[in-house]
Design an enzyme around this catalytic site. Sequence first.
Site, PDB file in Angstrom:
ATOM      1  N   ASN A  10      11.833 -37.581 -63.876  1.00 65.23           N
ATOM      2  CA  ASN A  10      13.143 -37.338 -63.287  1.00 65.23           C
ATOM      3  C   ASN A  10      13.255 -37.771 -61.829  1.00 65.23           C
ATOM      4  OD1 ASN A  10      15.820 -36.332 -63.235  1.00 65.23           O
ATOM      5  ND2 ASN A  10      15.110 -34.448 -62.297  1.00 65.23           N
ATOM      6  N   TYR A  76      19.092 -49.841 -57.234  1.00 61.88           N
ATOM      7  CA  TYR A  76      19.144 -48.660 -58.102  1.00 61.88           C
ATOM      8  C   TYR A  76      19.432 -49.079 -59.550  1.00 61.88           C
ATOM      9  CZ  TYR A  76      20.389 -43.988 -59.790  1.00 61.88           C
ATOM     10  OH  TYR A  76      20.439 -42.809 -60.499  1.00 61.88           O
ATOM     11  N   LYS A  80      16.773 -48.481 -62.720  1.00 58.32           N
ATOM     12  CA  LYS A  80      17.121 -47.665 -63.883  1.00 58.32           C
ATOM     13  C   LYS A  80      17.147 -48.514 -65.157  1.00 58.32           C
ATOM     14  CE  LYS A  80      17.161 -43.731 -61.873  1.00 58.32           C
ATOM     15  NZ  LYS A  80      16.198 -42.698 -62.275  1.00 58.32           N
ATOM     16  N   THR A 110      24.455 -33.401 -56.852  1.00 55.22           N
ATOM     17  CA  THR A 110      23.126 -33.304 -56.249  1.00 55.22           C
ATOM     18  C   THR A 110      23.141 -33.925 -54.855  1.00 55.22           C
ATOM     19  OG1 THR A 110      22.436 -35.450 -57.100  1.00 55.22           O
ATOM     20  CG2 THR A 110      22.026 -33.517 -58.517  1.00 55.22           C
TER      21      THR A 110
END
Length: 169
Positions: A10, A76, A80, A110
Amino acid sequence: GAESALLINNAGIVEPIAPLGRQGSAAIARAVTVNVSAALVLADAFAATSTNVADRRLVHISSGAGRHAYTGWSVYCATKAALDHHANGVRQDALPGLKIESLAPGVIDTGMQSTIRGTSEEDFALRAQFVELKATGALASPEEVGAKIVEHVTGKNFGVEIITDIRTA
């Protein structure tokens, strides 16, 4: 003597948020290390040390950004997408008892979202959309998403699909 084993990768960082040419080599290397290298090293160790476990489950927490490109997020998105492709490759290995998924968790309230909202529009043209998500309460809570992830990864449908999204799993 365990009957099952579970690894959830994670860790992830969204930085650098900027167009190519303004990302910086150190920030790129850090993102690849956290988002890809660490997950792959841990996955390999998990597979190597759990060979006597009948039900092994490996989860990469991916992102919709791994499946759709966004301005300012090329690093990013690439990291991913790497997790998604790793899961597809591992599936091809057909390791006994090992199920794997690369799971997108959706848009969650978050620290990563705070970082995104704090980025300049010059570096992230979609910033206003993420500010709006927060302002309208459209971000899911970490607790809500975490509960959905636990339910899914411990459920009977885990591993049926390799590239999944918790909102539709």
